[in-house]
Design a protein around this motif. Sequence first.
Motif, mmCIF file in Angstrom:
data_model
loop_
_atom_site.group_PDB
_atom_site.id
_atom_site.type_symbol
_atom_site.label_atom_id
_atom_site.label_comp_id
_atom_site.label_asym_id
_atom_site.label_seq_id
_atom_site.Cartn_x
_atom_site.Cartn_y
_atom_site.Cartn_z
ATOM 1 N N SER A 222 -5.597 67.421 23.191
ATOM 2 C CA SER A 222 -5.378 68.768 22.776
ATOM 3 C C SER A 222 -4.983 69.172 21.514
ATOM 4 C CB SER A 222 -3.834 68.986 23.760
ATOM 5 O OG SER A 222 -2.874 68.290 23.064
ATOM 6 N N SER A 223 -5.317 68.425 20.511
ATOM 7 C CA SER A 223 -5.335 68.939 19.023
ATOM 8 C C SER A 223 -5.990 70.083 19.037
ATOM 9 C CB SER A 223 -5.743 67.778 18.256
ATOM 10 O OG SER A 223 -5.945 68.408 16.763
ATOM 11 N N ARG A 224 -5.463 70.845 18.176
ATOM 12 C CA ARG A 224 -6.441 72.142 17.934
ATOM 13 C C ARG A 224 -6.962 72.282 16.562
ATOM 14 N NH1 ARG A 224 -2.594 77.278 20.211
ATOM 15 N NH2 ARG A 224 -2.520 76.537 22.478
ATOM 16 N N ASN A 225 -6.624 71.005 15.682
ATOM 17 C CA ASN A 225 -7.198 70.799 14.326
ATOM 18 C C ASN A 225 -8.631 70.410 14.328
ATOM 19 O OD1 ASN A 225 -4.648 71.775 14.201
ATOM 20 N ND2 ASN A 225 -3.982 70.111 12.744
ATOM 21 N N PHE A 226 -9.576 70.734 15.171
ATOM 22 C CA PHE A 226 -10.896 70.203 15.066
ATOM 23 C C PHE A 226 -11.796 71.081 15.683
ATOM 24 C CE2 PHE A 226 -9.555 68.642 19.185
ATOM 25 C CZ PHE A 226 -10.959 68.328 19.923
ATOM 26 N N GLU A 227 -13.161 70.957 15.037
ATOM 27 C CA GLU A 227 -14.138 71.644 15.924
ATOM 28 C C GLU A 227 -15.275 70.712 16.084
ATOM 29 O OE1 GLU A 227 -17.323 75.298 15.089
ATOM 30 O OE2 GLU A 227 -15.319 75.290 13.871
ATOM 31 N N ILE A 228 -15.756 70.574 17.096
ATOM 32 C CA ILE A 228 -17.162 69.807 17.477
ATOM 33 C C ILE A 228 -18.323 70.458 17.034
ATOM 34 C CG2 ILE A 228 -18.408 68.063 19.107
ATOM 35 C CD1 ILE A 228 -15.681 67.869 20.619
ATOM 36 N N MET A 229 -19.372 69.829 16.215
ATOM 37 C CA MET A 229 -20.410 70.546 15.924
ATOM 38 C C MET A 229 -21.561 69.622 16.408
ATOM 39 S SD MET A 229 -19.383 72.502 12.209
ATOM 40 C CE MET A 229 -20.655 73.573 12.380
ATOM 41 N N GLU A 230 -22.168 69.764 17.527
ATOM 42 C CA GLU A 230 -23.119 68.840 18.459
ATOM 43 C C GLU A 230 -24.462 68.918 17.517
ATOM 44 O OE1 GLU A 230 -24.952 67.678 22.530
ATOM 45 O OE2 GLU A 230 -23.368 68.982 22.676
ATOM 46 N N LYS A 231 -24.356 68.390 16.414
ATOM 47 C CA LYS A 231 -25.559 68.414 15.472
ATOM 48 C C LYS A 231 -25.785 67.339 14.524
ATOM 49 C CE LYS A 231 -25.003 72.717 14.522
ATOM 50 N NZ LYS A 231 -25.394 74.115 13.925
ATOM 51 N N ALA A 232 -26.918 66.907 14.091
ATOM 52 C CA ALA A 232 -27.047 66.031 13.125
ATOM 53 C C ALA A 232 -26.990 66.819 11.386
ATOM 54 C CB ALA A 232 -28.368 65.252 12.802
ATOM 55 N N ILE A 233 -26.772 66.075 10.400
ATOM 56 C CA ILE A 233 -26.714 66.915 9.201
ATOM 57 C C ILE A 233 -27.899 66.066 8.347
ATOM 58 C CG2 ILE A 233 -24.334 67.551 9.007
ATOM 59 C CD1 ILE A 233 -23.784 64.968 7.240
#
Length: 352
Positions: A222-233
């Motif tokens: 339930s942490s709100r301190n992250f964002e998932i970005m479904e992509k490669a760099i």
Amino acid sequence: MCEIGNLQEIYKRLQDDESKMIYISRLNYSVTQDVSYLREMIDRVMKTKTVWQNFLDKLIELSEKRELVIFGAGMWGNILYRETCGLVPWKCMVDSNPVERENSPVPILPVQQFVDNDQGEYIVLSSFKNLREMKGQLRSQGIPDDRIIDAGSVIHQLTEKAIYFDLEELLPCKSREVFVDAGCFDGETTRQFLAWCGGSGYSYCLEPDACNIALIQKSLGSSRNFEIMEKAIWSKTTRLSIDAKGNCATSVTEQKSLDDQKGIEAAALDDILLDKGVTFIKMDIEGAEVEALHGAGRILSEQKPRLAISIYHKPDDIWTIPQTILSYHSGYKFYLRHYSFSDYDTVLYAIP
């Protein structure tokens, strides 16, 4: 091959003897492909640690009282056997789903067969992730706790628990950390990051494998301190081919055709995170590190974040990755650390 002057410049930026030893060992291995250089490095880095030596002494002492068996015949069980077999006379391995292996050094028995013929051996648990399940299985079969030995936690302490955050010179920002977890896999590194900075940070979790996204969400809860970005760099915003394995070995390469059905969106970090005030970048992206660093050139040169970059996927990583970093900011100092009993998980730390 890198020019001698560039190799020397990298060496001069290494800040301690351990870093220099790892650098020379990996450089020799990259040039010769002689694995003895890696074995010597592993022995000097991992086996000299107090935690490991104390545990090995304990195993030797226990083996003088009773026979020892390893519970778990997978990767961790085999690592435990390989690194101790010269000093510990293992009787056998036990596994819930034993698989026949050619040239197995010791017998591999099903758990029930072992329990049915129990002769009071010490049972050494090899897997940290399956530790609770293993203990419960043995206890349900009447094996007392004083015969159950935890090796999984010891190995975990030296490897997965230590990686990226154990360097003493790498301290959290006093204000707020902004972390890039490139190659997030199961979210465990972000979870450790949030603990390391006392929760006063934010993580951008970049992961191209859709199968791993659920693992990240489960790990971080339930942490709100992250964002998932479904992509490669990558070095630019584009589409790449993906070899999705549903684990930490997922990799990407440049697409051979626009019709590639396994394509995945990729982005340069400069294009998606330049305005986020990045303070710390970790990369473990299966050989795409140099491309990704080129895509973060402005962040490196303008924001000068701390870096923890895997430097073992390709033979030339040991010089191309430091060179790439220095091409964007010449003020970085380097440290090298190694976190496995094999050739993987060598990390280059760059601190401005």
